[in-house]
Design a protein around this motif. Sequence first.
Motif, PDB file in Angstrom:
ATOM      1  N   ARG A 150      68.908  -0.319   6.572  1.00  0.00           N
ATOM      2  CA  ARG A 150      68.453   1.059   6.325  1.00  0.00           C
ATOM      3  C   ARG A 150      69.634   1.845   5.767  1.00  0.00           C
ATOM      4  O   ARG A 150      70.791   1.578   6.112  1.00  0.00           O
ATOM      5  CB  ARG A 150      67.907   1.717   7.595  1.00  0.00           C
ATOM      6  CG  ARG A 150      68.894   1.846   8.733  1.00  0.00           C
ATOM      7  CD  ARG A 150      68.242   2.433   9.977  1.00  0.00           C
ATOM      8  NE  ARG A 150      69.173   2.504  11.091  1.00  0.00           N
ATOM      9  CZ  ARG A 150      69.983   3.525  11.332  1.00  0.00           C
ATOM     10  NH1 ARG A 150      69.958   4.592  10.523  1.00  0.00           N
ATOM     11  NH2 ARG A 150      70.813   3.511  12.357  1.00  0.00           N
ATOM     12  N   PHE A 151      69.330   2.808   4.902  1.00  0.00           N
ATOM     13  CA  PHE A 151      70.377   3.505   4.181  1.00  0.00           C
ATOM     14  C   PHE A 151      70.208   5.019   4.310  1.00  0.00           C
ATOM     15  O   PHE A 151      69.091   5.526   4.430  1.00  0.00           O
ATOM     16  CB  PHE A 151      70.375   3.096   2.710  1.00  0.00           C
ATOM     17  CG  PHE A 151      70.582   1.618   2.517  1.00  0.00           C
ATOM     18  CD1 PHE A 151      71.812   1.045   2.762  1.00  0.00           C
ATOM     19  CD2 PHE A 151      69.533   0.793   2.132  1.00  0.00           C
ATOM     20  CE1 PHE A 151      72.010  -0.315   2.604  1.00  0.00           C
ATOM     21  CE2 PHE A 151      69.708  -0.566   1.971  1.00  0.00           C
ATOM     22  CZ  PHE A 151      70.956  -1.126   2.212  1.00  0.00           C
ATOM     23  N   GLU A 152      71.339   5.699   4.255  1.00  0.00           N
ATOM     24  CA  GLU A 152      71.354   7.157   4.346  1.00  0.00           C
ATOM     25  C   GLU A 152      70.679   7.758   3.111  1.00  0.00           C
ATOM     26  O   GLU A 152      71.105   7.501   1.973  1.00  0.00           O
ATOM     27  CB  GLU A 152      72.789   7.669   4.442  1.00  0.00           C
ATOM     28  CG  GLU A 152      72.926   9.164   4.569  1.00  0.00           C
ATOM     29  CD  GLU A 152      72.392   9.698   5.894  1.00  0.00           C
ATOM     30  OE1 GLU A 152      71.954  10.868   5.916  1.00  0.00           O
ATOM     31  OE2 GLU A 152      72.405   8.940   6.888  1.00  0.00           O
ATOM     32  N   ALA A 158      71.739   4.037  -1.198  1.00  0.00           N
ATOM     33  CA  ALA A 158      70.286   4.222  -1.099  1.00  0.00           C
ATOM     34  C   ALA A 158      69.667   4.327  -2.490  1.00  0.00           C
ATOM     35  O   ALA A 158      68.609   3.744  -2.762  1.00  0.00           O
ATOM     36  CB  ALA A 158      69.961   5.462  -0.278  1.00  0.00           C
ATOM     37  N   GLY A 159      70.335   5.046  -3.380  1.00  0.00           N
ATOM     38  CA  GLY A 159      69.829   5.173  -4.740  1.00  0.00           C
ATOM     39  C   GLY A 159      69.831   3.862  -5.490  1.00  0.00           C
ATOM     40  O   GLY A 159      68.937   3.594  -6.290  1.00  0.00           O
ATOM     41  N   PRO A 192      77.361  -1.112  10.922  1.00  0.00           N
ATOM     42  CA  PRO A 192      77.509  -0.603   9.558  1.00  0.00           C
ATOM     43  C   PRO A 192      77.406  -1.714   8.521  1.00  0.00           C
ATOM     44  O   PRO A 192      78.033  -2.766   8.654  1.00  0.00           O
ATOM     45  CB  PRO A 192      78.910   0.014   9.565  1.00  0.00           C
ATOM     46  CG  PRO A 192      79.125   0.429  10.984  1.00  0.00           C
ATOM     47  CD  PRO A 192      78.479  -0.664  11.798  1.00  0.00           C
ATOM     48  N   GLU A 193      76.612  -1.478   7.491  1.00  0.00           N
ATOM     49  CA  GLU A 193      76.423  -2.443   6.411  1.00  0.00           C
ATOM     50  C   GLU A 193      76.868  -1.911   5.056  1.00  0.00           C
ATOM     51  O   GLU A 193      76.961  -2.670   4.097  1.00  0.00           O
ATOM     52  CB  GLU A 193      74.955  -2.874   6.329  1.00  0.00           C
ATOM     53  CG  GLU A 193      74.498  -3.764   7.467  1.00  0.00           C
ATOM     54  CD  GLU A 193      75.059  -5.177   7.375  1.00  0.00           C
ATOM     55  OE1 GLU A 193      75.471  -5.594   6.273  1.00  0.00           O
ATOM     56  OE2 GLU A 193      75.093  -5.868   8.411  1.00  0.00           O
ATOM     57  N   ALA A 194      77.152  -0.614   4.964  1.00  0.00           N
ATOM     58  CA  ALA A 194      77.641  -0.043   3.707  1.00  0.00           C
ATOM     59  C   ALA A 194      78.541   1.140   4.022  1.00  0.00           C
ATOM     60  O   ALA A 194      78.279   1.905   4.956  1.00  0.00           O
ATOM     61  CB  ALA A 194      76.479   0.411   2.824  1.00  0.00           C
ATOM     62  N   VAL A 195      79.629   1.266   3.247  1.00  0.00           N
ATOM     63  CA  VAL A 195      80.525   2.414   3.346  1.00  0.00           C
ATOM     64  C   VAL A 195      80.800   2.933   1.945  1.00  0.00           C
ATOM     65  O   VAL A 195      80.771   2.173   0.970  1.00  0.00           O
ATOM     66  CB  VAL A 195      81.855   2.067   4.055  1.00  0.00           C
ATOM     67  CG1 VAL A 195      81.615   1.742   5.526  1.00  0.00           C
ATOM     68  CG2 VAL A 195      82.585   0.928   3.352  1.00  0.00           C
TER      69      VAL A 195
END
Length: 227
Positions: A150-152, A158-159, A192-195
């Motif tokens: 899931r993404f912010e 996310a985009g 966390p999966e993306a920074v």
Amino acid sequence: MRPIIGITSYVAPATWGVWHDLPTALIPHDYVAAVREAGGRAVILPPDEQDADVLGVLDGLLLTGGPDLEPGWYGAEPEPLTESHPERDAAEFLLTRRALEADLPVLGVCRGMQLLTVAAGGRLHQHLPDVLGHEAHRPAPGVYGRQDARFEPGSRIAGLMGADVAIHCYHHQGIADPGKLTVTGWAADGLPEAVEDPARRFVLGVQWHPEVVRDRRLFGALVAAAR
């Protein structure tokens, strides 16, 4: 000209033809193919801790997967299952810090995301099963864990990902503290999966392996930022 993307590499024993277990600078071809298919020109970078001058001829930097980071980089002692390659760490921390100073577009994959995080003052969990109680992020040797992330909303990742949020993971370490980076993606267990670093032109780290499916969304974004 195609943007030139530097790809960090391993030094590991390799065998081909009559040659056996020779120390070799190498990287899985999927990284090279993913950059090429996204419109970039891939250049493989062997570990070299003397300087970061090569950044002067690069348009972007791809920090690849690989062995664990030496825990001393984030002020910790090695735990029993941590396996690091100090020479690669020294070379890649130098490259990463200089690339960030120059605002060069950077994509970090798996270890590369962890490298970006530690360079930003963050810390790692050294063995996720001890923290999470499961092995879904590395289910078996040579087997990727597949899950949905899931993404912010409104974040860069996310985009890029859109409605297809399936990811392929293979790691036993993960982010404990993102430092100055912003966490914008999570696994179902909250890892966390993306920074990202929204203050820079393009700094993105993903804990999964988009190269195995040659994901043009992510590699295309790196190449576009490097133009």
